[in-house]
Design an enzyme around this catalytic site. Sequence first.
Site, PDB file in Angstrom:
ATOM      1  N   PRO A 191      36.719  55.589  68.591  1.00 44.52           N
ATOM      2  CA  PRO A 191      35.303  55.213  68.700  1.00 44.52           C
ATOM      3  C   PRO A 191      34.485  55.531  67.449  1.00 44.52           C
ATOM      4  O   PRO A 191      33.427  54.923  67.229  1.00 44.52           O
ATOM      5  CB  PRO A 191      34.815  56.056  69.880  1.00 44.52           C
ATOM      6  CG  PRO A 191      35.735  57.244  69.898  1.00 44.52           C
ATOM      7  CD  PRO A 191      37.068  56.700  69.487  1.00 44.52           C
ATOM      8  N   LEU A 192      34.978  56.446  66.616  1.00 43.02           N
ATOM      9  CA  LEU A 192      34.159  56.907  65.485  1.00 43.02           C
ATOM     10  C   LEU A 192      34.243  55.989  64.272  1.00 43.02           C
ATOM     11  O   LEU A 192      33.585  56.239  63.253  1.00 43.02           O
ATOM     12  CB  LEU A 192      34.554  58.343  65.108  1.00 43.02           C
ATOM     13  CG  LEU A 192      34.390  59.369  66.229  1.00 43.02           C
ATOM     14  CD1 LEU A 192      34.805  60.751  65.747  1.00 43.02           C
ATOM     15  CD2 LEU A 192      32.966  59.382  66.748  1.00 43.02           C
TER      16      LEU A 192
ATOM     17  N   LEU B 142      28.607  45.030  57.056  1.00 46.90           N
ATOM     18  CA  LEU B 142      27.152  44.854  57.192  1.00 46.90           C
ATOM     19  C   LEU B 142      26.651  45.671  58.394  1.00 46.90           C
ATOM     20  O   LEU B 142      25.645  46.384  58.300  1.00 46.90           O
ATOM     21  CB  LEU B 142      26.847  43.359  57.428  1.00 46.90           C
ATOM     22  CG  LEU B 142      25.497  42.829  56.944  1.00 46.90           C
ATOM     23  CD1 LEU B 142      25.341  43.131  55.439  1.00 46.90           C
ATOM     24  CD2 LEU B 142      25.400  41.319  57.221  1.00 46.90           C
TER      25      LEU B 142
ATOM     26  N   TYR C 282      51.583  62.118  73.173  1.00 45.54           N
ATOM     27  CA  TYR C 282      50.794  62.943  72.234  1.00 45.54           C
ATOM     28  C   TYR C 282      51.498  64.283  72.055  1.00 45.54           C
ATOM     29  O   TYR C 282      51.481  65.150  72.921  1.00 45.54           O
ATOM     30  CB  TYR C 282      49.362  63.117  72.713  1.00 45.54           C
ATOM     31  CG  TYR C 282      48.546  61.845  72.790  1.00 45.54           C
ATOM     32  CD1 TYR C 282      47.363  61.816  73.528  1.00 45.54           C
ATOM     33  CD2 TYR C 282      48.939  60.679  72.174  1.00 45.54           C
ATOM     34  CE1 TYR C 282      46.602  60.644  73.643  1.00 45.54           C
ATOM     35  CE2 TYR C 282      48.201  59.506  72.268  1.00 45.54           C
ATOM     36  CZ  TYR C 282      47.040  59.499  72.998  1.00 45.54           C
ATOM     37  OH  TYR C 282      46.295  58.336  73.113  1.00 45.54           O
TER      38      TYR C 282
END
Length: 326
Positions: A250-251, A263, A103
Amino acid sequence: MTNSLSRRSFLIQSAAAGTSAALARSTFGAAKRVRVHNPKSPAGAAGQIWIGGDLQVNRIGFGTAELGGAQGWVSPSDAAARRAVLRRAVDLGVNFIDTADIYGPAVAEQMIHDALYPYPSDLVIATKGGQIRPGALSAGSLDGRPEHLREACEGSLKRLQLEQIALYQMHWPDPNVPYEDSIGELAKLQQEGKIRHIGVCNVGEALLAKARSVATVVSVENHYNIVSEQSDDIIALCEREHMAFIPWSPLARRGQGNAAADLRLAGLQALAQERHIDMPQAALAWLLARSPVMLPIPGTVRVDHLEDDIAAAKVRFTKKEMAQIG
Ligand SMILES: NC(=O)c1ccc[n+]([C@@H]2O[C@H](COP(=O)([O-])OP(=O)(O)OC[C@H]3O[C@@H](n4cnc5c(N)ncnc54)[C@H](OP(=O)(O)O)[C@@H]3O)[C@@H](O)[C@H]2O)c1
Protein backbone atom coordinates in the site's frame (compact mmCIF):
# COMPACT_ATOMS: atom_id res chain seq x y z
CA MET A 1 -23.66 -17.95 -11.54
CA THR A 2 -21.52 -15.59 -9.47
CA ASN A 3 -23.42 -14.43 -6.43
CA SER A 4 -24.17 -16.12 -3.04
CA LEU A 5 -27.85 -15.36 -3.81
CA SER A 6 -27.83 -18.47 -6.12
CA ARG A 7 -29.58 -21.56 -4.62
CA ARG A 8 -26.45 -23.74 -4.87
CA SER A 9 -24.11 -21.30 -3.12
CA PHE A 10 -26.88 -20.55 -0.63
CA LEU A 11 -26.90 -24.28 0.17
CA ILE A 12 -23.09 -24.25 0.43
CA GLN A 13 -23.29 -21.19 2.68
CA SER A 14 -25.88 -22.59 5.03
CA ALA A 15 -24.10 -25.97 5.16
CA ALA A 16 -20.79 -24.21 5.89
CA ALA A 17 -22.47 -21.83 8.32
CA GLY A 18 -24.08 -24.79 10.11
CA THR A 19 -20.85 -26.72 10.62
CA SER A 20 -18.47 -23.81 11.12
CA ALA A 21 -20.90 -22.21 13.55
CA ALA A 22 -20.39 -25.21 15.85
CA LEU A 23 -16.63 -24.81 15.75
CA ALA A 24 -16.77 -21.02 15.62
CA ARG A 25 -18.00 -21.19 19.19
CA SER A 26 -14.51 -22.39 20.16
CA THR A 27 -12.72 -19.57 18.28
CA PHE A 28 -15.01 -16.55 18.26
CA GLY A 29 -17.92 -17.65 20.55
CA ALA A 30 -21.33 -18.61 19.03
CA ALA A 31 -21.34 -17.61 15.33
CA LYS A 32 -22.49 -14.19 16.30
CA ARG A 33 -21.03 -11.02 14.94
CA VAL A 34 -17.77 -10.04 16.56
CA ARG A 35 -17.36 -6.28 16.94
CA VAL A 36 -14.07 -4.40 17.24
CA HIS A 37 -13.12 -4.05 20.91
CA ASN A 38 -11.82 -0.52 20.65
CA PRO A 39 -13.13 1.58 17.73
CA LYS A 40 -11.75 4.64 19.57
CA SER A 41 -8.17 3.32 19.23
CA PRO A 42 -5.61 4.95 16.90
CA ALA A 43 -6.31 2.26 14.25
CA GLY A 44 -10.05 2.64 14.88
CA ALA A 45 -9.82 6.25 13.61
CA ALA A 46 -9.81 4.75 10.09
CA GLY A 47 -13.35 3.44 10.63
CA GLN A 48 -14.46 -0.19 10.55
CA ILE A 49 -15.38 -2.80 7.95
CA TRP A 50 -17.09 -6.21 8.26
CA ILE A 51 -15.28 -9.31 7.01
CA GLY A 52 -17.86 -11.80 5.79
CA GLY A 53 -20.61 -9.83 7.50
CA ASP A 54 -19.69 -11.04 11.00
CA LEU A 55 -16.09 -10.08 11.87
CA GLN A 56 -15.61 -6.32 12.35
CA VAL A 57 -12.11 -4.91 11.90
CA ASN A 58 -10.53 -1.47 12.10
CA ARG A 59 -9.78 -0.34 8.54
CA ILE A 60 -6.01 -0.28 8.90
CA GLY A 61 -4.38 -3.65 9.38
CA PHE A 62 -0.82 -4.95 9.57
CA GLY A 63 1.14 -6.95 6.99
CA THR A 64 3.77 -9.45 8.11
CA ALA A 65 5.79 -10.34 4.98
CA GLU A 66 8.75 -8.43 6.38
CA LEU A 67 8.54 -10.12 9.79
CA GLY A 68 9.30 -13.54 8.39
CA GLY A 69 12.58 -12.45 6.87
CA ALA A 70 13.68 -14.11 3.63
CA GLN A 71 15.99 -16.90 4.69
CA GLY A 72 13.50 -18.73 6.98
CA TRP A 73 15.57 -17.67 9.98
CA VAL A 74 15.46 -14.50 12.10
CA SER A 75 18.05 -13.79 14.81
CA PRO A 76 16.73 -14.05 18.39
CA SER A 77 17.18 -10.30 18.93
CA ASP A 78 15.37 -9.45 15.68
CA ALA A 79 12.66 -11.94 16.55
CA ALA A 80 12.14 -10.30 19.94
CA ALA A 81 11.99 -6.87 18.28
CA ARG A 82 9.46 -8.11 15.74
CA ARG A 83 7.26 -9.68 18.40
CA ALA A 84 7.28 -6.25 20.09
CA VAL A 85 6.07 -4.69 16.81
CA LEU A 86 3.16 -7.16 16.72
CA ARG A 87 2.19 -6.42 20.31
CA ARG A 88 2.44 -2.66 19.67
CA ALA A 89 0.18 -3.04 16.62
CA VAL A 90 -2.51 -4.70 18.78
CA ASP A 91 -2.05 -2.02 21.46
CA LEU A 92 -2.76 0.60 18.78
CA GLY A 93 -6.05 -1.12 17.95
CA VAL A 94 -4.97 -3.19 14.93
CA ASN A 95 -7.23 -6.26 14.87
CA PHE A 96 -6.57 -7.46 11.30
CA ILE A 97 -3.20 -9.16 10.68
CA ASP A 98 -2.28 -10.38 7.20
CA THR A 99 0.18 -13.26 6.96
CA ALA A 100 1.00 -16.38 4.95
CA ASP A 101 2.61 -19.78 5.50
CA ILE A 102 5.34 -18.75 3.02
CA TYR A 103 6.47 -15.66 5.01
CA GLY A 104 9.69 -16.95 6.41
CA PRO A 105 8.62 -19.64 5.44
CA ALA A 106 6.47 -20.46 8.46
CA VAL A 107 8.30 -17.85 10.56
CA ALA A 108 5.72 -15.04 10.51
CA GLU A 109 2.81 -17.27 11.60
CA GLN A 110 4.89 -18.70 14.45
CA MET A 111 5.91 -15.18 15.46
CA ILE A 112 2.26 -14.05 15.55
CA HIS A 113 1.50 -16.99 17.84
CA ASP A 114 4.51 -16.39 20.11
CA ALA A 115 3.75 -12.66 20.42
CA LEU A 116 -0.05 -12.63 20.73
CA TYR A 117 -1.37 -16.00 21.93
CA PRO A 118 -3.90 -16.23 23.62
CA TYR A 119 -5.30 -13.89 21.02
CA PRO A 120 -7.62 -10.95 21.77
CA SER A 121 -11.13 -12.21 20.96
CA ASP A 122 -11.62 -9.66 18.18
CA LEU A 123 -8.30 -10.37 16.44
CA VAL A 124 -8.74 -11.52 12.83
CA ILE A 125 -5.71 -13.41 11.50
CA ALA A 126 -5.80 -13.74 7.71
CA THR A 127 -3.32 -16.28 6.38
CA LYS A 128 -2.69 -17.75 2.94
CA GLY A 129 -1.62 -20.92 1.17
CA GLY A 130 -0.60 -21.85 -2.35
CA GLN A 131 2.83 -20.21 -2.70
CA ILE A 132 5.61 -22.68 -1.89
CA ARG A 133 8.74 -20.64 -2.63
CA PRO A 134 9.35 -17.22 -1.01
CA GLY A 135 10.11 -14.09 -2.98
CA ALA A 136 9.53 -13.27 -6.60
CA LEU A 137 7.40 -15.74 -8.49
CA SER A 138 9.12 -18.21 -10.81
CA ALA A 139 8.30 -21.64 -12.20
CA GLY A 140 7.51 -23.97 -9.33
CA SER A 141 6.68 -21.15 -6.90
CA LEU A 142 3.01 -22.10 -6.75
CA ASP A 143 1.04 -25.18 -5.72
CA GLY A 144 -2.73 -24.83 -5.95
CA ARG A 145 -3.46 -28.54 -5.77
CA PRO A 146 -6.27 -29.34 -3.31
CA GLU A 147 -4.11 -31.79 -1.36
CA HIS A 148 -1.39 -29.17 -0.91
CA LEU A 149 -3.85 -26.46 0.17
CA ARG A 150 -5.32 -28.81 2.77
CA GLU A 151 -1.84 -29.59 4.11
CA ALA A 152 -0.93 -25.90 4.10
CA CYS A 153 -4.11 -24.97 5.99
CA GLU A 154 -3.49 -27.69 8.58
CA GLY A 155 0.07 -26.40 9.02
CA SER A 156 -1.16 -22.84 9.61
CA LEU A 157 -3.79 -24.02 12.14
CA LYS A 158 -1.01 -25.81 14.03
CA ARG A 159 1.49 -22.93 14.02
CA LEU A 160 -1.17 -20.40 14.99
CA GLN A 161 -2.67 -22.86 17.51
CA LEU A 162 -6.16 -22.26 16.18
CA GLU A 163 -9.14 -24.55 15.57
CA GLN A 164 -10.37 -22.23 12.84
CA ILE A 165 -8.72 -19.59 10.66
CA ALA A 166 -10.88 -16.45 10.47
CA LEU A 167 -9.89 -15.66 6.86
CA TYR A 168 -8.01 -18.11 4.65
CA GLN A 169 -6.80 -16.69 1.35
CA MET A 170 -5.68 -18.38 -1.87
CA HIS A 171 -2.25 -16.76 -2.30
CA TRP A 172 -1.92 -16.90 -6.08
CA PRO A 173 -3.88 -18.70 -8.82
CA ASP A 174 -1.79 -21.71 -9.92
CA PRO A 175 -1.84 -21.87 -13.75
CA ASN A 176 -1.37 -25.65 -13.55
CA VAL A 177 -4.52 -26.28 -11.45
CA PRO A 178 -8.16 -25.40 -12.33
CA TYR A 179 -8.97 -22.49 -10.04
CA GLU A 180 -12.34 -24.02 -9.11
CA ASP A 181 -10.48 -27.07 -7.75
CA SER A 182 -8.25 -24.93 -5.54
CA ILE A 183 -11.11 -22.80 -4.20
CA GLY A 184 -13.34 -25.87 -3.98
CA GLU A 185 -10.89 -27.35 -1.47
CA LEU A 186 -11.08 -24.19 0.65
CA ALA A 187 -14.88 -24.54 0.61
CA LYS A 188 -14.52 -28.10 1.90
CA LEU A 189 -12.18 -26.91 4.68
CA GLN A 190 -14.80 -24.27 5.50
CA GLN A 191 -17.54 -26.90 5.68
CA GLU A 192 -15.30 -28.83 8.11
CA GLY A 193 -15.07 -25.66 10.26
CA LYS A 194 -11.29 -25.16 9.76
CA ILE A 195 -11.85 -21.91 7.85
CA ARG A 196 -14.45 -19.29 8.74
CA HIS A 197 -14.17 -17.11 5.64
CA ILE A 198 -12.50 -17.48 2.23
CA GLY A 199 -10.53 -14.78 0.43
CA VAL A 200 -8.55 -14.66 -2.83
CA CYS A 201 -5.43 -12.77 -3.91
CA ASN A 202 -3.95 -11.58 -7.19
CA VAL A 203 -7.05 -12.04 -9.32
CA GLY A 204 -8.84 -10.24 -12.10
CA GLU A 205 -12.62 -10.31 -12.64
CA ALA A 206 -12.64 -13.63 -14.52
CA LEU A 207 -10.81 -15.61 -11.84
CA LEU A 208 -12.79 -13.90 -9.09
CA ALA A 209 -16.00 -15.03 -10.81
CA LYS A 210 -14.66 -18.59 -10.99
CA ALA A 211 -13.85 -18.52 -7.26
CA ARG A 212 -17.30 -17.16 -6.45
CA SER A 213 -18.90 -19.93 -8.48
CA VAL A 214 -17.73 -22.51 -5.93
CA ALA A 215 -17.52 -20.58 -2.64
CA THR A 216 -18.57 -17.43 -0.82
CA VAL A 217 -15.58 -15.10 -1.27
CA VAL A 218 -15.48 -12.25 1.25
CA SER A 219 -12.25 -10.43 0.28
CA VAL A 220 -9.79 -9.74 -2.53
CA GLU A 221 -6.10 -8.93 -1.86
CA ASN A 222 -4.40 -7.43 -4.90
CA HIS A 223 -1.39 -5.19 -5.51
CA TYR A 224 -2.87 -1.68 -5.35
CA ASN A 225 -1.68 1.81 -4.35
CA ILE A 226 -1.49 5.39 -5.62
CA VAL A 227 0.84 4.46 -8.48
CA SER A 228 -0.63 1.08 -9.50
CA GLU A 229 -4.35 1.25 -10.09
CA GLN A 230 -4.95 -1.98 -11.95
CA SER A 231 -7.83 -3.14 -9.72
CA ASP A 232 -10.39 -0.35 -10.06
CA ASP A 233 -12.91 -2.81 -11.54
CA ILE A 234 -12.40 -5.25 -8.67
CA ILE A 235 -12.84 -2.46 -6.11
CA ALA A 236 -16.13 -1.47 -7.74
CA LEU A 237 -17.28 -5.09 -7.55
CA CYS A 238 -16.22 -5.34 -3.89
CA GLU A 239 -18.27 -2.22 -3.14
CA ARG A 240 -21.34 -3.69 -4.86
CA GLU A 241 -20.96 -7.08 -3.14
CA HIS A 242 -19.84 -5.87 0.32
CA MET A 243 -16.49 -7.61 0.08
CA ALA A 244 -13.28 -6.21 1.57
CA PHE A 245 -10.51 -5.04 -0.77
CA ILE A 246 -7.05 -5.53 0.77
CA PRO A 247 -4.36 -3.58 -1.14
CA TRP A 248 -0.88 -5.11 -0.80
CA SER A 249 2.24 -2.89 -1.04
CA PRO A 250 0.00 0.00 0.00
CA LEU A 251 2.89 2.40 0.59
CA ALA A 252 3.83 2.61 -3.09
CA ARG A 253 7.51 2.34 -2.23
CA ARG A 254 8.29 1.25 -5.77
CA GLY A 255 7.27 3.72 -8.56
CA GLN A 256 5.51 2.35 -11.65
CA GLY A 257 7.40 4.56 -14.04
CA ASN A 258 4.46 5.67 -16.12
CA ALA A 259 3.73 9.36 -16.59
CA ALA A 260 0.17 9.24 -15.18
CA ALA A 261 1.35 7.40 -12.06
CA ASP A 262 4.24 9.82 -11.54
CA LEU A 263 1.80 12.71 -11.89
CA ARG A 264 -0.46 11.25 -9.19
CA LEU A 265 2.57 10.66 -6.96
CA ALA A 266 3.67 14.27 -7.41
CA GLY A 267 0.12 15.40 -6.55
CA LEU A 268 0.21 13.31 -3.39
CA GLN A 269 3.65 14.65 -2.43
CA ALA A 270 2.34 18.22 -2.75
CA LEU A 271 -0.70 17.44 -0.59
CA ALA A 272 1.47 15.65 1.99
CA GLN A 273 3.59 18.80 2.36
CA GLU A 274 0.46 20.96 2.67
CA ARG A 275 -0.93 18.62 5.35
CA HIS A 276 2.47 18.17 7.12
CA ILE A 277 2.35 14.39 6.84
CA ASP A 278 4.94 12.00 5.38
CA MET A 279 4.52 9.93 2.22
CA PRO A 280 3.69 6.59 3.88
CA GLN A 281 0.88 8.36 5.76
CA ALA A 282 -0.29 10.13 2.61
CA ALA A 283 -0.29 6.86 0.64
CA LEU A 284 -2.42 5.20 3.33
CA ALA A 285 -4.78 8.18 3.70
CA TRP A 286 -5.28 8.15 -0.09
CA LEU A 287 -6.28 4.46 0.03
CA LEU A 288 -8.69 5.00 2.94
CA ALA A 289 -10.36 7.86 1.05
CA ARG A 290 -10.38 5.91 -2.26
CA SER A 291 -13.09 3.44 -1.14
CA PRO A 292 -14.98 2.41 2.04
CA VAL A 293 -14.15 -1.26 1.34
CA MET A 294 -10.39 -0.58 1.45
CA LEU A 295 -8.40 -2.36 4.20
CA PRO A 296 -4.72 -1.39 3.84
CA ILE A 297 -2.08 -3.69 5.43
CA PRO A 298 1.21 -1.77 5.68
CA GLY A 299 4.18 -3.89 6.76
CA THR A 300 7.23 -2.95 8.85
CA VAL A 301 9.73 -4.43 11.32
CA ARG A 302 10.09 -1.12 13.15
CA VAL A 303 7.83 0.22 15.95
CA ASP A 304 8.45 3.86 14.93
CA HIS A 305 7.36 3.10 11.35
CA LEU A 306 4.35 1.17 12.65
CA GLU A 307 3.23 4.12 14.79
CA ASP A 308 3.76 6.42 11.82
CA ASP A 309 1.62 4.19 9.57
CA ILE A 310 -1.20 3.75 12.08
CA ALA A 311 -1.30 7.53 12.63
CA ALA A 312 -2.50 7.77 9.00
CA ALA A 313 -5.84 6.38 10.22
CA LYS A 314 -6.93 9.82 11.41
CA VAL A 315 -5.93 11.65 8.19
CA ARG A 316 -8.96 12.51 6.05
CA PHE A 317 -8.54 13.59 2.43
CA THR A 318 -11.50 15.56 1.09
CA LYS A 319 -13.18 14.81 -2.23
CA LYS A 320 -11.60 18.03 -3.56
CA GLU A 321 -8.13 16.91 -2.48
CA MET A 322 -8.65 13.44 -4.02
CA ALA A 323 -9.71 15.09 -7.29
CA GLN A 324 -6.66 17.36 -7.05
CA ILE A 325 -4.37 14.29 -6.93
CA GLY A 326 -6.15 12.83 -9.97
N1 LIG B 1 -1.12 -11.32 -1.38
C1 LIG B 1 0.09 -11.13 -1.86
O1 LIG B 1 0.49 -11.70 -2.88
C2 LIG B 1 1.01 -10.14 -1.16
C3 LIG B 1 2.19 -9.72 -1.80
C4 LIG B 1 3.00 -8.78 -1.12
C5 LIG B 1 2.62 -8.32 0.15
N2 LIG B 1 1.48 -8.80 0.74
C6 LIG B 1 1.06 -8.33 2.07
O2 LIG B 1 1.04 -6.91 2.05
C7 LIG B 1 1.82 -6.40 3.14
C8 LIG B 1 2.39 -5.04 2.78
O3 LIG B 1 3.01 -5.07 1.54
P1 LIG B 1 4.60 -4.81 1.35
O4 LIG B 1 5.33 -5.24 2.54
O5 LIG B 1 4.92 -5.37 0.02
O6 LIG B 1 4.72 -3.25 1.15
P2 LIG B 1 4.44 -1.95 2.04
O7 LIG B 1 3.72 -2.29 3.30
O8 LIG B 1 3.78 -1.00 1.12
O9 LIG B 1 5.90 -1.42 2.37
C9 LIG B 1 6.71 -2.09 3.28
C10 LIG B 1 8.06 -1.39 3.27
O10 LIG B 1 7.88 -0.06 3.68
C11 LIG B 1 8.74 0.26 4.79
N3 LIG B 1 7.96 1.13 5.71
C12 LIG B 1 6.81 0.81 6.35
N4 LIG B 1 6.34 1.87 7.05
C13 LIG B 1 7.23 2.88 6.84
C14 LIG B 1 7.30 4.23 7.29
N5 LIG B 1 6.36 4.75 8.08
N6 LIG B 1 8.34 4.99 6.87
C15 LIG B 1 9.29 4.47 6.05
N7 LIG B 1 9.30 3.17 5.59
C16 LIG B 1 8.27 2.40 5.98
C17 LIG B 1 9.13 -1.07 5.41
O11 LIG B 1 10.48 -1.00 5.88
P3 LIG B 1 10.76 -1.10 7.47
O12 LIG B 1 10.47 -2.50 7.88
O13 LIG B 1 12.18 -0.67 7.57
O14 LIG B 1 9.82 -0.14 8.12
C18 LIG B 1 9.07 -2.00 4.20
O15 LIG B 1 10.29 -2.03 3.51
C19 LIG B 1 2.85 -7.50 3.39
O16 LIG B 1 3.43 -7.41 4.68
C20 LIG B 1 2.00 -8.76 3.20
O17 LIG B 1 1.28 -9.01 4.40
C21 LIG B 1 0.67 -9.69 0.10
